[in-house]
Design a protein around this motif. Structure first.
Motif, PDB file in Angstrom:
ATOM      1  N   GLN A  13      36.375  36.081 -28.011  1.00 26.03           N
ATOM      2  CA  GLN A  13      35.511  36.423 -29.138  1.00 26.03           C
ATOM      3  C   GLN A  13      34.353  37.300 -28.678  1.00 26.03           C
ATOM      4  O   GLN A  13      33.963  37.279 -27.497  1.00 26.03           O
ATOM      5  CB  GLN A  13      34.956  35.150 -29.774  1.00 26.03           C
ATOM      6  CG  GLN A  13      35.989  34.344 -30.548  1.00 26.03           C
ATOM      7  CD  GLN A  13      35.356  33.207 -31.324  1.00 26.03           C
ATOM      8  OE1 GLN A  13      34.320  32.683 -30.927  1.00 26.03           O
ATOM      9  NE2 GLN A  13      35.986  32.823 -32.422  1.00 26.03           N
ATOM     10  N   ALA A  14      33.827  38.064 -29.592  1.00 25.09           N
ATOM     11  CA  ALA A  14      32.666  38.900 -29.284  1.00 25.09           C
ATOM     12  C   ALA A  14      31.542  38.042 -28.709  1.00 25.09           C
ATOM     13  O   ALA A  14      31.287  36.932 -29.187  1.00 25.09           O
ATOM     14  CB  ALA A  14      32.191  39.615 -30.535  1.00 25.09           C
ATOM     15  N   GLY A  15      30.920  38.560 -27.660  1.00 25.70           N
ATOM     16  CA  GLY A  15      29.879  37.817 -26.970  1.00 25.70           C
ATOM     17  C   GLY A  15      30.387  36.999 -25.797  1.00 25.70           C
ATOM     18  O   GLY A  15      29.588  36.495 -24.998  1.00 25.70           O
ATOM     19  N   GLY A  16      31.698  36.886 -25.682  1.00 23.39           N
ATOM     20  CA  GLY A  16      32.289  36.109 -24.605  1.00 23.39           C
ATOM     21  C   GLY A  16      32.427  36.896 -23.318  1.00 23.39           C
ATOM     22  O   GLY A  16      31.970  38.052 -23.216  1.00 23.39           O
ATOM     23  N   SER A  17      33.080  36.266 -22.342  1.00 21.31           N
ATOM     24  CA  SER A  17      33.222  36.864 -21.019  1.00 21.31           C
ATOM     25  C   SER A  17      34.657  36.761 -20.529  1.00 21.31           C
ATOM     26  O   SER A  17      35.402  35.854 -20.913  1.00 21.31           O
ATOM     27  CB  SER A  17      32.319  36.143 -20.010  1.00 21.31           C
ATOM     28  OG  SER A  17      30.954  36.254 -20.355  1.00 21.31           O
ATOM     29  N   ARG A  66      26.220  44.843 -18.717  1.00 21.80           N
ATOM     30  CA  ARG A  66      27.172  43.850 -19.239  1.00 21.80           C
ATOM     31  C   ARG A  66      28.329  43.618 -18.268  1.00 21.80           C
ATOM     32  O   ARG A  66      28.823  42.503 -18.148  1.00 21.80           O
ATOM     33  CB  ARG A  66      27.742  44.317 -20.578  1.00 21.80           C
ATOM     34  CG  ARG A  66      26.704  44.521 -21.661  1.00 21.80           C
ATOM     35  CD  ARG A  66      27.365  44.763 -23.026  1.00 21.80           C
ATOM     36  NE  ARG A  66      28.188  45.966 -23.042  1.00 21.80           N
ATOM     37  CZ  ARG A  66      29.479  45.974 -23.370  1.00 21.80           C
ATOM     38  NH1 ARG A  66      30.105  44.838 -23.668  1.00 21.80           N
ATOM     39  NH2 ARG A  66      30.153  47.122 -23.382  1.00 21.80           N
ATOM     40  N   ASN A  83      30.752  40.616 -19.388  1.00 20.54           N
ATOM     41  CA  ASN A  83      29.968  39.703 -20.206  1.00 20.54           C
ATOM     42  C   ASN A  83      29.556  40.395 -21.508  1.00 20.54           C
ATOM     43  O   ASN A  83      29.611  41.622 -21.620  1.00 20.54           O
ATOM     44  CB  ASN A  83      28.721  39.256 -19.443  1.00 20.54           C
ATOM     45  CG  ASN A  83      29.051  38.503 -18.168  1.00 20.54           C
ATOM     46  OD1 ASN A  83      30.077  37.813 -18.080  1.00 20.54           O
ATOM     47  ND2 ASN A  83      28.185  38.626 -17.173  1.00 20.54           N
ATOM     48  N   SER A  84      29.127  39.592 -22.465  1.00 14.83           N
ATOM     49  CA  SER A  84      28.667  40.121 -23.756  1.00 14.83           C
ATOM     50  C   SER A  84      29.680  41.118 -24.329  1.00 14.83           C
ATOM     51  O   SER A  84      29.327  42.220 -24.762  1.00 14.83           O
ATOM     52  CB  SER A  84      27.302  40.795 -23.598  1.00 14.83           C
ATOM     53  OG  SER A  84      26.342  39.892 -23.074  1.00 14.83           O
ATOM     54  N   LYS A  86      32.244  43.198 -26.566  1.00 16.19           N
ATOM     55  CA  LYS A  86      32.181  43.714 -27.922  1.00 16.19           C
ATOM     56  C   LYS A  86      33.584  44.131 -28.369  1.00 16.19           C
ATOM     57  O   LYS A  86      34.432  44.456 -27.527  1.00 16.19           O
ATOM     58  CB  LYS A  86      31.259  44.934 -27.965  1.00 16.19           C
ATOM     59  CG  LYS A  86      29.859  44.685 -27.442  1.00 16.19           C
ATOM     60  CD  LYS A  86      29.057  45.974 -27.427  1.00 16.19           C
ATOM     61  CE  LYS A  86      27.650  45.734 -26.885  1.00 16.19           C
ATOM     62  NZ  LYS A  86      26.849  46.995 -26.869  1.00 16.19           N
ATOM     63  N   VAL A 121      38.985  41.844 -27.836  1.00 18.90           N
ATOM     64  CA  VAL A 121      37.754  41.187 -28.235  1.00 18.90           C
ATOM     65  C   VAL A 121      37.729  41.120 -29.758  1.00 18.90           C
ATOM     66  O   VAL A 121      37.716  42.162 -30.425  1.00 18.90           O
ATOM     67  CB  VAL A 121      36.518  41.930 -27.706  1.00 18.90           C
ATOM     68  CG1 VAL A 121      35.249  41.157 -28.043  1.00 18.90           C
ATOM     69  CG2 VAL A 121      36.628  42.148 -26.199  1.00 18.90           C
ATOM     70  N   SER A 123      36.100  40.112 -33.467  1.00 16.80           N
ATOM     71  CA  SER A 123      34.747  40.087 -34.060  1.00 16.80           C
ATOM     72  C   SER A 123      34.501  38.808 -34.832  1.00 16.80           C
ATOM     73  O   SER A 123      35.397  38.015 -35.060  1.00 16.80           O
ATOM     74  CB  SER A 123      34.572  41.296 -34.965  1.00 16.80           C
ATOM     75  OG  SER A 123      35.562  41.297 -35.960  1.00 16.80           O
TER      76      SER A 123
END
Length: 123
Positions: A13-17, A66, A83-84, A86, A121, A123
């Motif tokens: 998911q967005a924001g994941g790593s 990132r 990381n982070s 998008k 990724v 959203s």
């Protein structure tokens, strides 16, 4: 000859790593510049990051802060910590290698390529 095998892609998911790995075999790994490129559907392959044998790193502007590229010469492996994430980071990520002093940012500057690993990724 150098063989490269990527792993670590997946759906996040967005924001994941995610952390990608690229295992190299063949000639002396530490002499090679290692890089990550990515290619989204319908787009050209683009430079993401590179690292020299001595550990100097280079990044495309959109991933600075990132993504982190690193290498373990004892394990013949290069990593890309992402990381982070998008949605616009979604692509097939490729590991590349070449015997050169300064990393290039164009695909045709790299002689050896892995098969790629999908990063998606949502959203």
């Amino acid at each position: 000859q150098v063989q490269l095998v990527e792993s670590g892609g997946g759906l996040v998911q967005a924001g994941g790593s995610l952390r990608l790995s690229c295992a190299a075999s063949g000639r002396i790994f530490s002499n090679y510049v290692m890089a990550w490129f990515r290619q989204a559907p319908g787009k050209e392959r683009e430079f993401v990051a590179a690292i020299t044998g001595s550990g100097i790193t280079y990044y495309r502007d959109s991933v600075k802060g990132r993504f982190t590229i690193s290498r373990d010469n004892a394990k013949n492996t290069v990593y890309l910590q992402m990381n982070s994430l998008k949605p616009e980071d979604t692509a097939v990520y490729y590991c590349a290698a070449d015997f050169r002093a300064v990393p290039g940012r164009r695909p045709n500057e790299y002689r050896y390529w892995g098969q790629g690993t999908q990063v998606t990724v949502s959203s």
